[in-house]
Design a protein around this motif. Structure first.
Motif, PDB file in Angstrom:
ATOM      1  N   ALA A  81       0.824  -1.211   0.000  1.00  0.00           N
ATOM      2  CA  ALA A  81       0.000   0.000   0.000  1.00  0.00           C
ATOM      3  C   ALA A  81       0.858   1.262   0.000  1.00  0.00           C
ATOM      4  N   LYS A  82       1.932   1.247   0.752  1.00  0.00           N
ATOM      5  CA  LYS A  82       2.817   2.414   0.828  1.00  0.00           C
ATOM      6  C   LYS A  82       3.440   2.740  -0.521  1.00  0.00           C
ATOM      7  N   THR A  83       3.735   1.706  -1.305  1.00  0.00           N
ATOM      8  CA  THR A  83       4.338   1.957  -2.616  1.00  0.00           C
ATOM      9  C   THR A  83       3.356   2.610  -3.581  1.00  0.00           C
ATOM     10  N   ARG A  84       2.052   2.486  -3.319  1.00  0.00           N
ATOM     11  CA  ARG A  84       1.028   3.035  -4.205  1.00  0.00           C
ATOM     12  C   ARG A  84       0.574   4.434  -3.788  1.00  0.00           C
ATOM     13  N   GLN A  85       1.054   4.914  -2.652  1.00  0.00           N
ATOM     14  CA  GLN A  85       0.585   6.184  -2.106  1.00  0.00           C
ATOM     15  C   GLN A  85       1.665   7.250  -2.226  1.00  0.00           C
ATOM     16  N   LYS A  86       1.305   8.409  -2.720  1.00  0.00           N
ATOM     17  CA  LYS A  86       2.250   9.520  -2.764  1.00  0.00           C
ATOM     18  C   LYS A  86       2.665   9.911  -1.347  1.00  0.00           C
ATOM     19  N   ALA A  87       3.875  10.410  -1.211  1.00  0.00           N
ATOM     20  CA  ALA A  87       4.350  10.858   0.093  1.00  0.00           C
ATOM     21  C   ALA A  87       3.397  11.903   0.656  1.00  0.00           C
TER      22      ALA A  87
END
Length: 270
Positions: A81-87
């Protein structure tokens, strides 16, 4: 529920996000995001975030000063999920058990859970724990799938898997994702957990794919149904997926396919 029903590891998170999320989760995620934003929260807790489809729908709608904790029991799903979310400095990612949340009482205005409570080993305990973290006027907003008969792709795939393994049919989809749909039971368990104002709405939507193989891959390889298939015969995953593809095509056509999906959306206040 089998312990393997909660195992989303290996390539499952990638298949889940690539195939299953656009197939059945995105529209319901947008619906939940709209409902949460209508409550104007500043502090939001997401429980059982999975591959982050709700996070991606909700984060752009939140106020600038919001605090958004995104949790899941499965670190592999959370990492994906973190890889799919912008910072986003408003978002904190944390592995957490829904039955033992690492937060103080009254920490959040809203707790949200997309199709996750079905996986709780003790749902009343999970509801109590969510309520503990909410402010006195906070809300728990979540959804669950209706019976598998109202979710046609899942139903066809379950029958296809049973055709391959008639002596031990893999029943993950019917047992867990679609196994908690009785509205009166949901309301009673929420009341036992201390919620008194409960709204339940049933939503029916369309699930669409470019061809029959997409829902077959989504369910057979992007959910713990894969674990059940490989436990029975590690060499049969591709075969079950092919049988499911042919069954979906036989029912819905050889080209683009469309089927019914249905779920319940619940908003609960103390």
């Amino acid at each position: 529920m089998s312990e393997n029903d909660k195992v989303f590891t290996g390539s499952i998170p990638e298949f889940y996000d690539t195939y299953l999320v656009p197939l059945i989760f995105e529209e319901f995620a947008n619906d939940l995001a709209h409902r949460v934003c209508a409550l104007s929260p500043s502090r939001i807790l997401e429980i059982a975030a999975g591959s982050g489809v709700v996070t991606r729908a909700l984060a752009p709608k939140l106020k600038a000063g919001s605090h958004y904790c995104v949790t899941d029991l499965n670190q592999a799903m959370l990492d994906h999920a973190k890889t799919r979310q912008k910072a986003d400095p408003r978002i904190r990612w944390q592995q957490a058990d829904a039955l033992n949340l690492p937060y103080d009482a009254s920490s959040f205005d809203v707790a949200i859970c997309q199709f996750g409570v079905m996986f709780f080993p003790d749902r009343i305990a999970g509801y109590k724990e969510a309520r503990r973290t909410l402010t006195p006027d906070g809300a728990l907003v979540f959804n669950v799938w209706d019976d598998i008969s109202f979710n046609e792709f899942a139903d066809v795939v379950t029958d296809a898997a049973a055709e391959v393994f008639p002596d031990a049919p893999p029943r993950f989809l019917a047992r867990t994702p679609h196994g908690y749909h009785d509205i009166s039971q949901i309301e009673e368990e929420l009341r036992q957990a201390g919620f008194s104002q409960i709204r339940i709405e049933t939503l029916e939507k369309q699930s669409s794919a470019l061809n029959a193989s997409i829902p077959a891959i989504a369910y057979c390889q992007g959910t713990p149904l894969r674990n059940e298939i490989e436990q029975r015969d590690p060499d049969k995953l591709a075969h079950v997926t092919d049988v499911a593809t042919k069954a979906i095509a036989a029912r819905f056509g050889d080209g683009p396919v469309n089927s019914k999906i249905r779920g319940h959306v619940i908003t609960a206040f103390s």
